[in-house]
Design a protein around this motif. Structure first.
Motif, short mmCIF file in Angstrom:
data_model
loop_
_atom_site.label_atom_id
_atom_site.label_comp_id
_atom_site.label_asym_id
_atom_site.label_seq_id
_atom_site.Cartn_x
_atom_site.Cartn_y
_atom_site.Cartn_z
N GLU A 75 0.78 -1.11 -0.05
CA GLU A 75 -0.03 -0.21 0.08
C GLU A 75 0.77 1.22 0.01
OE1 GLU A 75 -3.27 0.37 -0.16
OE2 GLU A 75 -3.73 -2.04 -0.38
N TYR A 76 2.02 0.93 0.61
CA TYR A 76 2.95 2.35 0.87
C TYR A 76 3.72 2.62 -0.46
CZ TYR A 76 1.92 3.07 5.70
OH TYR A 76 1.32 3.37 6.85
N ILE A 77 4.38 1.59 -1.02
CA ILE A 77 5.01 1.39 -2.21
C ILE A 77 4.13 1.82 -3.36
CG2 ILE A 77 6.32 -0.02 -3.88
CD1 ILE A 77 7.00 -1.86 -1.43
N GLY A 78 2.82 1.36 -3.56
CA GLY A 78 1.87 1.89 -4.56
C GLY A 78 1.72 3.36 -4.76
N ARG A 79 1.72 3.94 -3.26
CA ARG A 79 1.50 5.42 -3.12
C ARG A 79 2.69 6.08 -3.52
NH1 ARG A 79 -2.38 3.03 -0.52
NH2 ARG A 79 -4.36 3.89 -0.60
N LEU A 80 3.96 5.56 -3.04
CA LEU A 80 5.24 6.18 -3.40
C LEU A 80 5.46 6.17 -4.94
CD1 LEU A 80 7.74 4.51 -1.02
CD2 LEU A 80 7.31 7.12 -1.31
#
Ligand code: UDP
Ligand code: MG
Length: 343
Positions: free
Chosen positions: A286-291
């Motif tokens: 979820e974090y990587i996708g947003r990054l």
């Protein structure tokens, strides 16, 4: 500069816009006379919302309607409207009239008497919403407040009155995954709650199906907390304690000469381990996708047409492409050039 801007994101709200326009106009006139503007954003509706908006804006010089190129989602549609707002004071409401526009006057009173930059609506009650919606909203706001370091008010939506300087700070924030109510809380200044009873939807049904609700909740959580990233270490600790107990048990069984039967316990360990690992990976994802989406740095939204008074979005920190000035023939005419706000 206009006294008041009212900004409303609308998605498939053909049954609501007419009444919405009427009630917003009434509320704005009561407090600001002629010195107001209403900005309706059509978030890629598939019904007659946009044609109705065009008709309304042809008749009302106070009304500006923005047509986004597709459905960008509630928070981005709201951002598109806020980018256009020129008011000294800004009111954000939902299109379904769940947040009564008539509360503008008492909210203004609170803003003035307390010198507040933000007066945010807090729901004392929520009429006409399902038990599921209320229960998930209740749980969501509490989970969020326990996971985040900043104080995001409980049970507050986007219904709020803001000062120009608070809005300017908000628009300077470049994030793609926007959770506007949290971002406003992050700004600081003086923010005052305003208790109100949430009405039922004026017409139609909720535009927030479960999938959008989950995405919204994840945007909020990942945008304001790194707690989920620490889950791996918590699980790690828990599993180490578990494995220690199992080792002790195996040793005990060995010493006392028992023969341990394995399938169930083995299966249990495999399944639990697999689930924990996948869950932690998903959270990181979820974090990587947003990054990733932030790194691409695409415009937050694309404007297809503007009906009503012609103007281009204000330039916040982002840039507006040179050719992207709104072109509108006359009040009621539609701009044709694409307009976007780069983050
Ligand atoms: N909305 C939007 N884009 C979307 C979904 C919703 O602009 O993709 C708007 C909708 O028209 C309304 C507001 O966001 O003005 C809140 O939606 P809704 O009232 O359906 O949410 P609920 O009150 O049920 O949480
Ligand atoms: Mg609603």
């Amino acid at each position: 500069m206009t006294g008041l801007s009212i900004v409303v994101p609308c998605f498939n709200e053909e049954e609501c816009v007419g009444l919405l326009h009427e009630r917003l106009t009434g509320a704005a006139r009561t407090s600001f006379g002629d010195d107001y503007e209403i900005i309706l954003v059509n978030d890629g509706s598939r019904d007659r919302t946009w044609p109705i908006m065009q008709e309304l804006s042809a008749r009302d010089p106070h009304l500006t309607c923005v047509n986004l190129s597709r459905n960008h989602g509630h928070q981005l549609a709201l951002t598109a409207g806020l980018d256009l707002a020129r008011g000294k004071t800004i009111l954000i409401v939902d299109a379904d009239l769940q947040d009564p526009p008539e509360l503008l006057a008492p909210m203004l009173e609170v803003m003035r008497s307390q010198g507040a930059d933000v007066v945010y609506g807090v729901r004392r009650s929520r009429a006409g919403e399902t038990h599921f919606k209320r229960a998930t909203a209740h749980a969501f706001y509490r989970l969020l407040s326990s996971a985040t370091e900043i104080d995001i008010p409980l049970d507050a939506g986007d219904f709020r009155l803001m000062s120009r300087r608070a809005l300017d700070v908000l628009l300077a924030m470049p994030e793609q995954a926007r959770f506007v109510r949290g971002m406003v809380a992050w700004i600081g200044f003086r923010q005052t709650p305003f208790l109100y009873d949430r009405a039922e939807r004026a017409a139609g049904e909720t535009k927030y199906p479960l999938s959008k609700m989950i995405r919204f909740a994840l945007d909020a959580l990942t945008g304001f907390s790194s707690a989920p990233l620490k889950l791996a270490s918590h699980f790690g600790l828990l599993l180490s304690v578990g494995s220690l107990l199992i080792i002790l048990y195996i040793l005990y069984a060995f010493v006392t000469g028992q023969n341990i039967q394995g399938w169930t316990s083995l299966m249990l360990v495999v399944v639990v381990l697999g689930a924990v690992q996948m869950f932690v990976l998903a959270m990181m994802g979820e974090y990587i996708g947003r990054l990733y989406s932030q790194a691409k740095n695409r415009p937050l939204y694309i404007v297809q047409d503007i009906a009503g008074q012609a103007r281009s979005p204000r330039k916040g920190l982002g840039q507006v492409p040179e050719e992207a000035t709104a072109q509108s023939d006359s009040p009621g005419g539609s701009g044709t050039l694409p307009i976007s706000r780069a983050s």
